[in-house]
Design a protein around this motif. Structure first.
Motif, mmCIF file in Angstrom:
data_model
loop_
_atom_site.group_PDB
_atom_site.id
_atom_site.type_symbol
_atom_site.label_atom_id
_atom_site.label_comp_id
_atom_site.label_asym_id
_atom_site.label_seq_id
_atom_site.Cartn_x
_atom_site.Cartn_y
_atom_site.Cartn_z
ATOM 1 N N PRO A 145 43.496 -18.475 -32.389
ATOM 2 C CA PRO A 145 44.618 -19.114 -31.699
ATOM 3 C C PRO A 145 44.471 -19.104 -30.184
ATOM 4 C CG PRO A 145 45.241 -16.913 -32.389
ATOM 5 C CD PRO A 145 43.862 -17.156 -32.934
ATOM 6 N N PHE A 146 43.414 -18.475 -29.687
ATOM 7 C CA PHE A 146 43.178 -18.385 -28.245
ATOM 8 C C PHE A 146 42.027 -19.301 -27.868
ATOM 9 C CE2 PHE A 146 43.924 -14.225 -30.212
ATOM 10 C CZ PHE A 146 45.248 -14.035 -29.843
ATOM 11 N N ARG A 147 42.063 -19.873 -26.686
ATOM 12 C CA ARG A 147 41.016 -20.796 -26.262
ATOM 13 C C ARG A 147 40.377 -20.352 -24.955
ATOM 14 N NH1 ARG A 147 42.442 -27.001 -27.999
ATOM 15 N NH2 ARG A 147 43.051 -26.512 -30.154
ATOM 16 N N VAL A 148 39.089 -20.608 -24.834
ATOM 17 C CA VAL A 148 38.374 -20.336 -23.601
ATOM 18 C C VAL A 148 38.465 -21.581 -22.724
ATOM 19 C CG1 VAL A 148 36.152 -21.151 -24.501
ATOM 20 C CG2 VAL A 148 36.190 -19.512 -22.633
ATOM 21 N N ALA A 149 38.507 -21.383 -21.440
ATOM 22 C CA ALA A 149 38.599 -22.520 -20.531
ATOM 23 C C ALA A 149 37.299 -23.307 -20.518
ATOM 24 C CB ALA A 149 38.935 -22.047 -19.116
ATOM 25 N N ALA A 150 37.396 -24.602 -20.692
ATOM 26 C CA ALA A 150 36.214 -25.446 -20.561
ATOM 27 C C ALA A 150 35.689 -25.311 -19.132
ATOM 28 C CB ALA A 150 36.575 -26.901 -20.852
ATOM 29 N N GLY A 151 34.385 -25.083 -19.009
ATOM 30 C CA GLY A 151 33.794 -24.908 -17.691
ATOM 31 C C GLY A 151 33.993 -23.535 -17.096
ATOM 32 N N ASN A 164 37.534 -24.509 -26.948
ATOM 33 C CA ASN A 164 37.881 -24.491 -25.529
ATOM 34 C C ASN A 164 39.164 -25.286 -25.296
ATOM 35 O OD1 ASN A 164 37.230 -27.250 -25.386
ATOM 36 N ND2 ASN A 164 35.233 -26.901 -24.431
ATOM 37 N N THR A 165 39.579 -25.349 -24.064
ATOM 38 C CA THR A 165 40.852 -25.992 -23.743
ATOM 39 C C THR A 165 40.829 -27.503 -23.921
ATOM 40 O OG1 THR A 165 40.118 -25.828 -21.421
ATOM 41 C CG2 THR A 165 41.725 -24.204 -22.194
ATOM 42 N N ASP A 166 39.651 -28.077 -24.166
ATOM 43 C CA ASP A 166 39.550 -29.502 -24.489
ATOM 44 C C ASP A 166 39.531 -29.740 -26.000
ATOM 45 O OD1 ASP A 166 39.479 -30.238 -21.819
ATOM 46 O OD2 ASP A 166 37.283 -30.128 -21.705
ATOM 47 N N GLY A 167 39.600 -28.646 -26.776
ATOM 48 C CA GLY A 167 39.568 -28.768 -28.227
ATOM 49 C C GLY A 167 38.184 -28.806 -28.820
ATOM 50 N N HIS A 168 37.158 -28.568 -27.998
ATOM 51 C CA HIS A 168 35.781 -28.567 -28.485
ATOM 52 C C HIS A 168 35.342 -27.165 -28.883
ATOM 53 C CE1 HIS A 168 35.335 -32.286 -25.756
ATOM 54 N NE2 HIS A 168 35.438 -32.698 -27.015
ATOM 55 N N LEU A 185 26.627 -25.067 -22.451
ATOM 56 C CA LEU A 185 27.259 -23.937 -21.768
ATOM 57 C C LEU A 185 28.548 -24.361 -21.077
ATOM 58 C CD1 LEU A 185 24.204 -22.049 -20.236
ATOM 59 C CD2 LEU A 185 25.235 -21.822 -22.501
ATOM 60 N N ALA A 186 28.598 -25.598 -20.609
ATOM 61 C CA ALA A 186 29.787 -26.085 -19.916
ATOM 62 C C ALA A 186 31.010 -26.143 -20.822
ATOM 63 C CB ALA A 186 29.517 -27.468 -19.316
ATOM 64 N N ALA A 187 30.798 -26.064 -22.130
ATOM 65 C CA ALA A 187 31.919 -26.069 -23.064
ATOM 66 C C ALA A 187 32.583 -24.702 -23.149
ATOM 67 C CB ALA A 187 31.448 -26.498 -24.453
ATOM 68 N N GLY A 188 32.002 -23.713 -22.471
ATOM 69 C CA GLY A 188 32.508 -22.354 -22.567
ATOM 70 C C GLY A 188 31.669 -21.487 -23.476
#
Length: 292
Positions: free
Chosen positions: A133-139, A172-176, A198-201
């Motif tokens: 349920p937690f997301r990492v920030a994209a980038g 990530n925060t973009d849903g990827h 890597l840019a996806a987090g």
């Protein structure tokens, strides 16, 4: 024994200060390295990531690479471990209260060893994943490194285990797809292996790097791709790659069964073959085909 700031001391006597910034704020880095026959695998790659991680927060390493390797080898010898997991932890050191690192003392280094988990060359682990349920920030600029601030990963794994799963998928925060709580995610689709950039987090995983190089050498280069969970559900095979489990097959995601094509077992075999060739060690690679 453990290696603590230049000395080998009994594990139950090893102490760090309650004012150590790694303890207080997660102001540190670590590497977890698998050892075969008493030798750390991909040591240079781990040190590359450690140096890159230290450069971003301007964290000084108090020992040179050769001194760290000598300490690691001696610790393995003292503890009588040939096949082991070696953990190298670097803290900014003891500092005054507050977030500012100004005035922090000498950086601290701790090296510990642990028995390596058993990995079958014929039967890779089969894991059940649930989406965290937690997301990492994209980038996120820290995501590629093993920082001591791993609370999101801890909570993701906790929620997965509470749900009866083995591991968590982190978006990530973009849903990827960014990765798993303890490693990188690969999926096989369209005749090729994919993994998040890597840019996806994503973590700049050592097993990830090894797999990408091995696939390229085999003439089947992997691709860095952005994907949502629906792509994993439609893939021929999905795996989690990490130093500890090597290449674990994913059998289900959020309770939905995933395809179990032969590419997953073949990728595990390819990884073990790459380790055997790189180390010159007799490591069983299994008998899976080469449909990767």
């Amino acid at each position: 024994e453990v290696f603590l700031n230049g000395d080998f001391v009994p594990a139950d006597a090893a102490r760090v200060s309650v004012f150590d910034r790694s303890f207080l704020y997660g102001d540190g880095l670590f590497e977890t390295i698998r050892c075969h026959d008493g030798l750390p695998f991909a040591w240079a790659w781990h040190l590359d990531r450690l140096h890159a991680g230290a450069e971003f927060p301007r964290l000084r390493l108090p020992f040179g690479d050769e001194a760290l390797l000598e300490a690691a080898l001696e610790l393995l010898r003292r503890n009588g471990l040939a096949d082991a997991m070696l953990r190298l932890h670097v803290s900014r050191g003891v500092g005054r209260r507050g977030y500012s690192p100004t005035g922090a003392g000498e950086p601290g280094v701790v090296i510990t060893t642990h028995p390596a988990p058993e990995v079958s060359p014929e039967q890779p682990l089969r894991w059940r994943l649930v989406t965290a349920p937690f997301r990492v920030a994209a980038g996120d600029p820290l995501a590629p490194f093993k920082t001591a601030s791993r609370l999101l990963n801890v909570l993701a794994r906790q929620r997965a285990e509470e749900a009866g799963a083995d591991e968590a998928l982190i978006l990530n925060t973009d849903g990827h797809v960014a990765g798993a709580a303890s490693g990188n995610v690969f999926w096989h689709a369209g005749g090729a292996w994919h993994t998040p950039p890597l840019a996806a987090g994503a973590l700049a995983g050592i097993t990830r790097r090894c797999l990408l190089e091995a696939l390229a050498a085999a003439g089947r280069p992997g691709r860095e791709s952005l994907a949502g969970p629906e792509v994993l559900l439609a893939a021929d095979a999905v795996v989690v790659a990490s130093t500890g489990v090597e290449v674990a097959r994913v059998g289900s995601l959020d309770g939905l069964a995933l395809a179990q094509g032969p590419a997953g077992d073949a990728l595990h075999r390819l990884y073990r073959k790459a380790v055997a060739e790189a180390t010159g060690r007799r490591i069983s690679v299994g008998s899976a085909g080469d449909a990767f």
